[in-house]
Scaffold this motif. Structure first.
Motif, PDB file in Angstrom:
ATOM      1  N   VAL A   1      -1.183  -1.334  -4.150  1.00  0.00           N
ATOM      2  CA  VAL A   1      -0.054  -1.454  -5.445  1.00  0.00           C
ATOM      3  C   VAL A   1       0.461  -2.842  -5.353  1.00  0.00           C
ATOM      4  O   VAL A   1       0.671  -3.513  -4.332  1.00  0.00           O
ATOM      5  CB  VAL A   1       1.084  -0.431  -5.181  1.00  0.00           C
ATOM      6  N   THR A   2       0.808  -3.339  -6.602  1.00  0.00           N
ATOM      7  CA  THR A   2       1.549  -4.570  -6.580  1.00  0.00           C
ATOM      8  C   THR A   2       2.917  -4.613  -6.101  1.00  0.00           C
ATOM      9  O   THR A   2       3.316  -5.412  -5.493  1.00  0.00           O
ATOM     10  CB  THR A   2       1.402  -4.998  -8.077  1.00  0.00           C
ATOM     11  N   SER A   3       3.682  -3.495  -6.649  1.00  0.00           N
ATOM     12  CA  SER A   3       5.082  -3.365  -5.938  1.00  0.00           C
ATOM     13  C   SER A   3       5.364  -1.669  -5.429  1.00  0.00           C
ATOM     14  O   SER A   3       4.643  -0.814  -6.155  1.00  0.00           O
ATOM     15  CB  SER A   3       6.014  -3.867  -7.234  1.00  0.00           C
ATOM     16  N   LEU A   4       6.072  -1.449  -4.739  1.00  0.00           N
ATOM     17  CA  LEU A   4       6.663  -0.272  -4.376  1.00  0.00           C
ATOM     18  C   LEU A   4       7.715   0.353  -4.942  1.00  0.00           C
ATOM     19  O   LEU A   4       8.793  -0.693  -5.198  1.00  0.00           O
ATOM     20  CB  LEU A   4       6.900  -0.534  -2.955  1.00  0.00           C
ATOM     21  N   THR A   5       7.685   1.456  -5.239  1.00  0.00           N
ATOM     22  CA  THR A   5       8.743   1.939  -6.248  1.00  0.00           C
ATOM     23  C   THR A   5       9.400   3.055  -5.455  1.00  0.00           C
ATOM     24  O   THR A   5      10.538   3.754  -5.926  1.00  0.00           O
ATOM     25  CB  THR A   5       8.334   2.406  -7.622  1.00  0.00           C
ATOM     26  N   GLY A   6       9.210   3.536  -4.202  1.00  0.00           N
ATOM     27  CA  GLY A   6       9.483   4.644  -3.670  1.00  0.00           C
ATOM     28  C   GLY A   6       8.755   4.946  -2.563  1.00  0.00           C
ATOM     29  O   GLY A   6       7.558   4.336  -2.358  1.00  0.00           O
ATOM     30  N   GLU A   7       9.017   5.956  -1.819  1.00  0.00           N
ATOM     31  CA  GLU A   7       8.043   6.336  -0.422  1.00  0.00           C
ATOM     32  C   GLU A   7       6.712   6.771  -1.052  1.00  0.00           C
ATOM     33  O   GLU A   7       6.850   8.270  -1.993  1.00  0.00           O
ATOM     34  CB  GLU A   7       8.735   7.512   0.261  1.00  0.00           C
ATOM     35  N   GLY A   8       5.676   6.218  -0.809  1.00  0.00           N
ATOM     36  CA  GLY A   8       4.658   6.844  -1.466  1.00  0.00           C
ATOM     37  C   GLY A   8       4.291   6.495  -2.794  1.00  0.00           C
ATOM     38  O   GLY A   8       3.352   7.326  -3.395  1.00  0.00           O
ATOM     39  N   LYS A   9       5.102   5.817  -3.561  1.00  0.00           N
ATOM     40  CA  LYS A   9       4.910   5.435  -5.043  1.00  0.00           C
ATOM     41  C   LYS A   9       4.776   3.907  -5.099  1.00  0.00           C
ATOM     42  O   LYS A   9       5.572   3.203  -4.342  1.00  0.00           O
ATOM     43  CB  LYS A   9       6.207   5.946  -5.701  1.00  0.00           C
ATOM     44  N   GLY A  10       4.024   3.580  -6.031  1.00  0.00           N
ATOM     45  CA  GLY A  10       4.020   2.103  -6.548  1.00  0.00           C
ATOM     46  C   GLY A  10       3.602   1.920  -8.057  1.00  0.00           C
ATOM     47  O   GLY A  10       3.218   2.923  -8.594  1.00  0.00           O
ATOM     48  N   THR A  11       3.440   0.761  -8.436  1.00  0.00           N
ATOM     49  CA  THR A  11       2.785   0.391  -9.466  1.00  0.00           C
ATOM     50  C   THR A  11       1.764  -0.657  -9.536  1.00  0.00           C
ATOM     51  O   THR A  11       1.770  -1.527  -8.690  1.00  0.00           O
ATOM     52  CB  THR A  11       4.158  -0.348 -10.557  1.00  0.00           C
TER      53      THR A  11
ATOM     54  N   THR B   1       0.948  -0.980  -0.118  1.00  0.00           N
ATOM     55  CA  THR B   1      -0.020  -0.132   0.003  1.00  0.00           C
ATOM     56  C   THR B   1       0.916   1.154   0.030  1.00  0.00           C
ATOM     57  O   THR B   1       1.937   1.350   0.322  1.00  0.00           O
ATOM     58  CB  THR B   1      -0.932   0.197   1.303  1.00  0.00           C
ATOM     59  N   ILE B   2       0.526   2.221  -0.513  1.00  0.00           N
ATOM     60  CA  ILE B   2       0.932   3.606  -0.398  1.00  0.00           C
ATOM     61  C   ILE B   2      -0.089   4.683  -0.023  1.00  0.00           C
ATOM     62  O   ILE B   2      -1.211   4.492   0.040  1.00  0.00           O
ATOM     63  CB  ILE B   2       1.441   4.085  -1.805  1.00  0.00           C
ATOM     64  N   GLU B   3       0.590   5.609   0.942  1.00  0.00           N
ATOM     65  CA  GLU B   3      -0.466   6.500   1.670  1.00  0.00           C
ATOM     66  C   GLU B   3       0.575   7.860   1.682  1.00  0.00           C
ATOM     67  O   GLU B   3       1.704   7.872   1.623  1.00  0.00           O
ATOM     68  CB  GLU B   3      -0.729   6.273   3.046  1.00  0.00           C
ATOM     69  N   LEU B   4      -0.216   9.036   2.160  1.00  0.00           N
ATOM     70  CA  LEU B   4       0.416  10.135   2.353  1.00  0.00           C
ATOM     71  C   LEU B   4       1.316   9.827   3.467  1.00  0.00           C
ATOM     72  O   LEU B   4       1.269   9.068   4.279  1.00  0.00           O
ATOM     73  CB  LEU B   4      -0.394  11.507   2.460  1.00  0.00           C
ATOM     74  N   PRO B   5       2.478  10.810   3.911  1.00  0.00           N
ATOM     75  CA  PRO B   5       3.187  10.734   5.008  1.00  0.00           C
ATOM     76  C   PRO B   5       2.207  11.093   6.238  1.00  0.00           C
ATOM     77  O   PRO B   5       0.756  11.578   6.153  1.00  0.00           O
ATOM     78  CB  PRO B   5       4.055  11.851   4.779  1.00  0.00           C
ATOM     79  N   ASP B   6       2.825  10.596   7.412  1.00  0.00           N
ATOM     80  CA  ASP B   6       1.942  11.021   8.652  1.00  0.00           C
ATOM     81  C   ASP B   6       2.271  12.366   9.043  1.00  0.00           C
ATOM     82  O   ASP B   6       3.368  12.832   9.401  1.00  0.00           O
ATOM     83  CB  ASP B   6       2.507   9.950   9.674  1.00  0.00           C
ATOM     84  N   ARG B   7       0.813  13.031   9.006  1.00  0.00           N
ATOM     85  CA  ARG B   7       1.215  14.444   9.481  1.00  0.00           C
ATOM     86  C   ARG B   7       0.049  14.601  10.321  1.00  0.00           C
ATOM     87  O   ARG B   7      -0.973  15.611  10.343  1.00  0.00           O
ATOM     88  CB  ARG B   7       0.965  15.613   8.300  1.00  0.00           C
TER      89      ARG B   7
END
Length: 134
Positions: free
Chosen positions: A96-106, A32-38
């Motif tokens: 997401v199927t795979s993570l590609t960075g912080e808050g990013k995926g494909t 999963t991807i989400e926004l940062p914790d704010r």
């Protein structure tokens, strides 16, 4: 009697976004991807850790979605497709199927389809489904 099923979302927090992995009975379902914790600020933060009961939500524009109601001081939180938290999310969670960075995926559409198939199958049996975020 209703059976209670719990999906587990284990998170890792980053400055650019929050990444996680959803498992069910120890089996990997998706990342999963989400926004940062704010601090749970609407539209710019991921939601707080905790246990949430998932519910079916119907939107005119998006059709049927998996909703996460009862988030403190928030509304309209969904599990929906997105490959970039910063560009496409306002506090929701994207599988997401795979993570590609912080808050990013494909492969978000594919991951959402897999997650929906599981959750809907459990709902169709008349059971409750929870998301446990930690």
């Amino acid at each position: 009697m209703k059976t209670k099923h719990t999906l587990k979302l284990l998170r890792k927090y980053g400055a650019e976004g929050t990444n996680g992995t959803i498992t069910y009975n120890g089996d990997h379902i998706c990342h999963t991807i989400e926004l940062p914790d704010r601090n749970n600020i609407r539209r710019i933060s991921c939601i707080p850790i905790g246990q949430y009961k998932l519910e079916k939500v119907r939107y005119q524009r998006h059709g049927e979605q998996i909703g996460i109601p009862n988030v403190l001081n928030r509304e309209g939180i969904l599990l929906h497709a997105a490959n970039s938290a910063k560009d496409e999310l306002l506090g929701c969670i994207a599988p997401v199927t795979s993570l590609t960075g912080e808050g990013k995926g494909t492969g978000s559409g594919k991951a959402l389809a897999k997650l929906k198939a599981l959750v809907y199958c459990l709902w169709d049996m008349g059971d409750d489904v929870y998301l446990n975020i930690r």
